[in-house]
Design an enzyme around this catalytic site. Structure first.
Site, PDB file in Angstrom:
ATOM      1  NE  ARG A 136      46.077  46.051   5.736  1.00 49.72           N
ATOM      2  CZ  ARG A 136      46.412  45.030   6.497  1.00 49.72           C
ATOM      3  NH1 ARG A 136      45.479  44.196   6.952  1.00 49.72           N
ATOM      4  NH2 ARG A 136      47.675  44.815   6.827  1.00 49.72           N
TER       5      ARG A 136
ATOM      6  CD  GLU B 153      29.869  55.055   7.206  1.00 48.25           C
ATOM      7  OE1 GLU B 153      29.119  55.607   6.376  1.00 48.25           O
ATOM      8  OE2 GLU B 153      31.021  54.687   6.943  1.00 48.25           O
TER       9      GLU B 153
ATOM     10  CG  HIS C 287      43.061  43.788  12.488  1.00 49.96           C
ATOM     11  ND1 HIS C 287      44.045  44.727  12.314  1.00 49.96           N
ATOM     12  CD2 HIS C 287      43.260  42.887  11.495  1.00 49.96           C
ATOM     13  CE1 HIS C 287      44.801  44.424  11.270  1.00 49.96           C
ATOM     14  NE2 HIS C 287      44.338  43.298  10.763  1.00 49.96           N
TER      15      HIS C 287
END
Length: 392
Positions: free
Chosen positions: A231, A260, A272
């Site tokens: 996660r 970032e 993902h």
């Protein structure tokens, strides 16, 4: 006829396990009995009162308001282990990418396009800027030794790595699945201080959010390489970027893209992809469908994240009723259940009651039909959240 609403594209192989004579399955459907979901965000959804369960075709449930649904007696299922091999393979790729700068090397070679016959010599001359260490002989720290973490640990052993694992909730089943060469640390610090590579495989909770931060990074080896396919919130972005810029951390490979992180050339972000294989999607869908069918048809709960595992090893009595009762985990509930049935002169053929934190779930097999005033009496008991009869 049970009605199932799908919120994402679900594997057809999984959906085939719903008998069409007994189930209607559609993305748009009124008064659904259950919802089958992958990644769709359910936090702002208003579910109809007919919904009894949610099946998540995958392990993570951050997209589902599990506590809110539990308060309504709605059982949330997930499919732990069904996509474990897919994620494991990507984690191993992440370890390799953290060591060997293959992505940067590929981009550099692509920039040689147009130089014709010079390309082989230029490539040979430039390869020295893309040197990286081998995995063999290095130490991998695996945080979380569930289905995925255990598979990663075992594969790393097969690749010649030394492996240190940490999991305060290590189950007997998971422990038996581990290679005997995997060493278990009693503390996170024991993993941080000894590992050349670290991979995390834990859910995101209040306790684990931001666990990779300035404080934990400070205890790690200089040049550590970190892989996160669990996660995104497990890693504090500001702290990891500071460590990457200082050289304390050599690389971060993550399955969770962020503005970032994309600006740092020591980070490789993937979109993902962990469970994005046809095999994993099929496995998760098949498992989720079975869980929903067992619950809707027999009231049984396996692999729920908000209610306890509960099942009766018997069939519903002929001409009888199985009562499925979600209730608060407070004293005297069972006594009240039996009193209602006693007053109705109904015999209990079998019963089980399990609890999980503040919630509990009971299955009661009754010789005879439980309906009308008797069913209303159950629903009127203080602490009962939902009562569902299943008739033989």
């Amino acid at each position: 006829m049970y009605k199932i609403q799908t919120l994402n594209k679900i594997s057809a192989i999984g959906l085939e396990n719903f008998p069409r004579d007994d189930y209607e399955v559609a993305s748009e459907i009124n008064n659904a009995d259950a919802i089958l979901v992958r990644s769709a965000d359910m936090h702002s959804m208003e579910l109809p009162a007919s919904v009894k369960a949610v099946g998540r075709a995958g392990a993570g449930v951050n997209n589902i308001p599990c506590d809110e649904l539990a308060a309504k007696g709605i059982v949330v299922f997930n499919t732990p282990g069904a996509n474990a091999n897919a994620v494991k393979e990507l984690v191993i790729l992440g370890l390799l990418l953290s060591s060997r700068p293959a992505v940067a090397a590929n981009k550099w070679v692509a920039g040689l396009a147009g130089k014709g016959d010079e390309i082989p010599a230029l490539a040979e001359k430039g390869k020295s800027q893309f040197v990286g260490p081998e995995l063999k002989g290095k130490t991998l720290g695996v945080i979380g030794l569930g289905a995925i973490g255990a598979m990663v640990a075992n594969t790393a052993i097969a690749l010649g790595m030394n492996v240190i694992g940490y999991d305060p909730f290590l189950s007997v089943k998971a422990a038996l699945a581990l290679d005997r060469n995997v060493k278990i640390s009693d503390t996170l610090e024991g993993v941080y201080t000894k590992s050349d590579y670290i991979t995390v495989h834990v859910p995101q909770t209040n306790d684990t959010k931001g666990m990779i931060n300035a404080s934990s990074i400070k205890t790690m080896k200089d040049g550590v390489r970190i892989v996160n396919f669990a996660r995104g919130g497990l890693v504090n972005n500001a702290d990891i970027l500071a460590a990457l810029n200082s050289g304390k951390v050599a690389a971060l490979i993550t399955d969770f893209a962020d503005e970032e992180l994309l600006k740092c050339d020591k980070v490789i972000c993937l979109p993902h992809l962990g469970a994005s294989t046809p095999e994993a999607e099929d496995n998760c869908a098949v498992m989720a469908v079975k869980e929903l069918r067992d619950f809707l048809e027999f009231g049984e709960i396996r692999n729920s994240v908000n209610f306890p595992k509960t099942f009766l090893n018997s069939e519903i009595p002929a001409n009888g009723t199985r009562l499925c009762i979600a209730h608060k985990n407070v004293p005297n509930m069972i006594a009240q259940f039996t009193a209602v049935l006693g007053n109705a002169k109904l015999n209990i053929a079998g019963m089980v009651d399990q609890n999980k934190n503040d919630l509990a779930y009971a299955l009661i097999d009754v010789d005879g039909k439980v309906e009308g005033d008797t069913l209303n009496a159950f629903e009127a008991i203080d602490g009962v959240i939902k009562v569902r009869p299943i008739y033989a």
